[in-house]
Each structure stands twice: as structure tokens, then as C-alpha cells.
Design a protein around this motif. Structure first.
Motif, PDB file in Angstrom:
ATOM      1  N   UNK A   1       0.854  -1.186   0.000  1.00 15.94           N
ATOM      2  CA  UNK A   1       0.000   0.000   0.000  1.00 15.94           C
ATOM      3  C   UNK A   1       0.892   1.238   0.000  1.00 15.94           C
ATOM      4  N   UNK A   2       0.656   2.152  -0.923  1.00 14.14           N
ATOM      5  CA  UNK A   2       1.409   3.403  -0.997  1.00 14.14           C
ATOM      6  C   UNK A   2       0.446   4.575  -0.845  1.00 14.14           C
ATOM      7  N   UNK A   3       0.761   5.490   0.077  1.00 15.42           N
ATOM      8  CA  UNK A   3      -0.034   6.700   0.289  1.00 15.42           C
ATOM      9  C   UNK A   3       0.788   7.916  -0.100  1.00 15.42           C
ATOM     10  N   UNK A   4       0.219   8.784  -0.926  1.00 13.42           N
ATOM     11  CA  UNK A   4       0.887  10.030  -1.281  1.00 13.42           C
ATOM     12  C   UNK A   4      -0.123  10.979  -1.892  1.00 13.42           C
ATOM     13  N   UNK A   5      -0.044  12.253  -1.522  1.00 12.02           N
ATOM     14  CA  UNK A   5      -0.923  13.258  -2.115  1.00 12.02           C
ATOM     15  C   UNK A   5      -0.124  14.381  -2.760  1.00 12.02           C
TER      16      UNK A   5
ATOM     17  N   UNK B   1       2.298  13.894  -5.319  1.00  5.17           N
ATOM     18  CA  UNK B   1       2.810  13.610  -6.647  1.00  5.17           C
ATOM     19  C   UNK B   1       2.082  12.443  -7.293  1.00  5.17           C
ATOM     20  N   UNK B   2       1.943  12.506  -8.617  1.00  5.85           N
ATOM     21  CA  UNK B   2       1.256  11.455  -9.353  1.00  5.85           C
ATOM     22  C   UNK B   2       1.988  11.152 -10.657  1.00  5.85           C
ATOM     23  N   UNK B   3       1.997   9.889 -11.014  1.00  5.64           N
ATOM     24  CA  UNK B   3       2.528   9.449 -12.301  1.00  5.64           C
ATOM     25  C   UNK B   3       2.127   7.989 -12.472  1.00  5.64           C
ATOM     26  N   UNK B   4       2.108   7.547 -13.706  1.00  4.14           N
ATOM     27  CA  UNK B   4       1.870   6.141 -13.999  1.00  4.14           C
ATOM     28  C   UNK B   4       2.906   5.681 -15.005  1.00  4.14           C
ATOM     29  N   UNK B   5       3.711   4.653 -14.699  1.00  2.00           N
ATOM     30  CA  UNK B   5       3.651   3.848 -13.474  1.00  2.00           C
ATOM     31  C   UNK B   5       4.049   4.654 -12.238  1.00  2.00           C
ATOM     32  N   UNK B   6       3.385   4.346 -11.115  1.00  2.00           N
ATOM     33  CA  UNK B   6       3.601   5.098  -9.892  1.00  2.00           C
ATOM     34  C   UNK B   6       4.635   4.465  -8.981  1.00  2.00           C
ATOM     35  N   UNK B   7       4.741   5.056  -7.773  1.00  2.00           N
ATOM     36  CA  UNK B   7       5.717   4.544  -6.812  1.00  2.00           C
ATOM     37  C   UNK B   7       5.484   3.084  -6.486  1.00  2.00           C
ATOM     38  N   UNK B   8       4.226   2.661  -6.415  1.00  2.00           N
ATOM     39  CA  UNK B   8       3.931   1.269  -6.062  1.00  2.00           C
ATOM     40  C   UNK B   8       4.538   0.309  -7.081  1.00  2.00           C
ATOM     41  N   UNK B   9       4.382   0.623  -8.368  1.00  2.00           N
ATOM     42  CA  UNK B   9       4.901  -0.256  -9.416  1.00  2.00           C
ATOM     43  C   UNK B   9       6.434  -0.178  -9.485  1.00  2.00           C
ATOM     44  N   UNK B  10       6.970   1.033  -9.456  1.00  2.00           N
ATOM     45  CA  UNK B  10       8.419   1.187  -9.603  1.00  2.00           C
ATOM     46  C   UNK B  10       9.182   0.597  -8.428  1.00  2.00           C
ATOM     47  N   UNK B  11       8.656   0.771  -7.224  1.00  2.00           N
ATOM     48  CA  UNK B  11       9.317   0.194  -6.057  1.00  2.00           C
ATOM     49  C   UNK B  11       9.172  -1.320  -6.027  1.00  2.00           C
ATOM     50  N   UNK B  12       8.011  -1.821  -6.414  1.00  2.00           N
ATOM     51  CA  UNK B  12       7.832  -3.272  -6.486  1.00  2.00           C
ATOM     52  C   UNK B  12       8.841  -3.878  -7.458  1.00  2.00           C
ATOM     53  N   UNK B  13       9.073  -3.184  -8.564  1.00  2.00           N
ATOM     54  CA  UNK B  13      10.059  -3.648  -9.549  1.00  2.00           C
ATOM     55  C   UNK B  13      11.478  -3.578  -8.985  1.00  2.00           C
TER      56      UNK B  13
END
Length: 361
Positions: free
Chosen positions: A104-108, A110-122
Motif C-alpha cells: 500500500x502506498x499513500x501520497x498526495x 505527486x502522481x505518475x503512472x507507473x507510480x511509486x507502487x509499481x516502480x518500487x515493487x520492480x
């Protein structure tokens, strides 16, 4: 049934600057005319001594940047900060990234896709079947619904979950103006950057929870996460996307709304677990500002020392939005004698009040 247990916590912050240095080196020139004297008083009475900034205005002025440029910079700065916090939390819990069932990633900020959840998981080599959830634009209270969602996953699936709160408020300094409103001055005087990660594991009792998890000791059960929202005051706190970053709206009526609801929220939460305010020896209260802490202290009839950790985090780190309440929790857990029972409180748009009850195992 598995009970979610906090088994590891990790923090990461960019370099710090003293509040007086920020005022003298940047904000004293950022504000002008009659606004300047008001801003100086607000900065001096903010309760903040030092803050952290991934984009330090003493070195780099982003106040005139368009939002697109700020969002590109968010990805550059947030990724290593989040990676550092997650790495420390996993190490404290004795787990590998591949063990995580839900991220679970919480942030208000900054936004982008792929986001922090995907990039960090990678980058951290999480398993391909790791589920992900991104919580955006909830603001300062987001850590607690994030904690609740992660805890529910642990209970339902019996697998570890990981929560990351990462905010870069320094990217949203607004353009200078002689007529800048008080709400913007308060925002500029308080906010800071941080990332905090928390690992939750299944544990129905001390016997089957992690027994050694670094600085967090034997772990803390997440007994319940609860909330109340007063939608009649929805306009009291806003976070608007503009052409020059995100702009904070913060009504001076917010402490009054909190004073109306906080006692009942806490009493009801504790009553469901056969406890009372007097039996809580750890308080992690989001320091939206000194007035917020004063209201909570008064309404809950707390002794002066009860909110020392919250005031200490405000002084040393400012208001980091969603990671702040977790920074306070970290401070409590690292005490020479950690609390046995902790109530966490955080507030944000809605107006929304969130509370969580933790018990040491």
C-alpha cells in the motif's frame, strides 16, 4: 484468525534546514508588503525548529514551476526516499521484499503512472503476485486508512503487508505574492518531506508473532482503525491541483471542528476494547500545527507530557502530511520504555478524523 502486528518500521528523510534559515534565506523575500510581517509571526509561532526538503528553497526555487515539471521531479526524488524507508522496515521485520503480499502506498504530493507502487515493487524485486494499492489525495490522515487496509489484508490472507507513506510537500511552494492569504503562509511555515514504511505480519498471539524485529521490539497489534467525517465542513481543508503545483486551503476553524468530534471518537474506540483514556500510555497525534495539539490535549484532558512525542516531531520535522503520525509512532516505539497501549490520531480533508488503537504484545 490472524491479528495484524506491526513488525518493522523504517523512516527516510531528505536533508534538513533550520526554520530560521528558511525564513531569512528565502521566505522573508518570498513575502512582501504587509504580508511579510504576518508571515514572520506565523513562522516564529509554528512550533517548527527544522524541516526536511527534497527540493530545498534555499538552493532551488520551484515556486514558479508548472505542475508538469514538479511531477517529473516528484518521481526523481520520491523513488529513492521510498526505497530507503521500505528497505529499513523490511530489515527491521526480518523479511524480504518477496514476502510481501500487499503493498500500500499513500501520497498526495505527486502522481505518475507507473507510480511509486509499481516502480518500487520492480526495483525491490517483489513477487509478481504482490497486490498493490495506491491511496491518493487523502492528505494528512492517509496513513491510518492505509494501515487499516494493510491490516485487513493480513487478517484475511494470513500474509505480510507493507505500507509506505511518502510526501514531498517542498515541491508545492506557491508563487510569491504581496497579497498571499494566511492559509498559504501557514502551509509554507509548517510542511516538510518524509517517507515512512510499516510492515504488518499475521500474529494471533505473542507466540506466533515475530519475536525479534529490531527497534520495534516484540511488535504491536493493530486492534482497530476507525474514523468519523463531518462533511458539513468539507470546505475547511482543501488541496487543489493548479497550474503551479498543489495549493493548500486551510480554514482557521479546523481546530474547532476537531474539538467537537475528537473526544467521542477516542472514547468510543477505547470502549469497544474495554479501555479508557486513562489506560493509554502512548499518544501519536498528527501535529497539523500547535493549535491542533492544544485542542486534542484539552478535549482528552491529557497531562502535558502526553503529547511530547507529537510536539517533538513537529519541532524537528514539521508537518510531513501522511508520514507524520508514523514518525511519531516511531519515536514512541524507540523510547527507553515503549508504551503498552497507543492511540494514533490523524486529521485531514473531509473534515475527517481517523484513530487507531495499538497494543504491545
Amino acid at each position: 484468525m490472524a491479528v495484524p502486528v506491526i513488525a518493522g518500521l523504517g523512516t527516510a528523510q531528505p536533508p534538513a534546514a533550520a526554520q530560521n534559515e528558511l525564513w531569512e534565506g528565502f521566505f522573508s523575500r518570498h513575502f512582501s508588503g504587509p504580508t511579510r510581517a504576518l508571515a514572520e509571526r506565523i513562522f516564529a509561532n509554528s512550533g517548527v525548529d527544522r524541516r526536511q526538503a527534497a527540493v530545498n528553497p534555499l538552493l532551488e526555487d520551484v515556486s514558479d514551476w508548472p505542475t508538469e515539471r514538479r511531477m517529473r521531479r516528484y518521481q526523481v526524488e520520491a523513488l529513492p526516499l521510498g526505497k530507503e524507508a521500505v528497505g529499513r522496515a523490511l530489515t527491521a521485520a526480518g523479511l524480504d521484499a518477496g514476502d510481501v503480499g500487499l503493498f500500500v502506498v499513500c501520497s498526495c504530493t505527486g502522481y505518475a503512472t507507473p507510480g511509486l507502487d509499481i516502480l518500487l515493487a520492480r526495483d525491490l524485486c517483489m513477487a509478481p503476485d504482490t497486490q498493490r494499492m495506491f491511496v491518493g489525495h487523502m492528505g494528512c490522515y492517509a496513513a491510518l486508512p492505509g494501515l487499516g487496509a494493510a491490516g485487513d489484508f493480513v487478517t484475511a490472507r494470513g500474509r505480510p503487508a507493507l505500507l509506505l507513506c511518502a510526501e514531498l510537500t517542498s515541491l508545492h511552494i506557491q508563487p510569491a505574492s504581496a497579497r498571499m492569504d494566511t492559509q498559504q503562509i501557514v502551509s509554507h511555515a509548517l510542511f516538510s518531506d518524509a517517507a515512512v514504511a510499516v510492515v504488518l505480519v499475521p500474529g494471533a498471539s505473542p507466540a506466533n508473532a515475530l519475536s525479534t524485529v529490531g527497534p520495534v521490539g516484540g511488535g504491536w497489534q493493530v486492534r482497530e482503525v476507525t474514523s468519523i467525517t463531518d462533511t458539513s465542513t468539507a470546505d475547511h481543508m482543501t488541496w487543489d491541483v493548479t497550474d503551479t503545483g498543489f495549493r493548500m486551503g486551510l480554514s482557521p476553524k479546523v481546530p474547532q471542528v476537531l474539538s467537537t468530534h475528537v473526544r467521542a471518537l477516542v472514547d468510543d474506540l477505547l470502549a469497544r476494547h474495554g479501555a479508557s483514556v486513562a489506560e493509554v500510555d502512548g499518544w501519536a497525534v498528527h501535529p497539523g500545527g500547535p493549535r491542533i495539539l492544544n485542542v486534542v490535549e484539552r478535549e482528552l484532558a491529557l497531562p502535558p507530557a502526553a503529547l511530547a512525542a507529537s510536539r517533538g516531531v513537529l519541532a524537528e520535522h514539521g508537518n510531513c502530511s501522511s508520514p507524520t503520525v508514523l514518525l511519531i509512532l516511531d519515536r514512541l516505539l524507540r523510547a527507553a520504555v515503549p508504551p503498552r497501549r497507543i492511540v494514533m490520531l490523524a486529521f485531514g480533508p473531509g473534515l475527517t478524523l481517523y484513530a487507531a488503537l495499538l497494543d504491545r504484545i
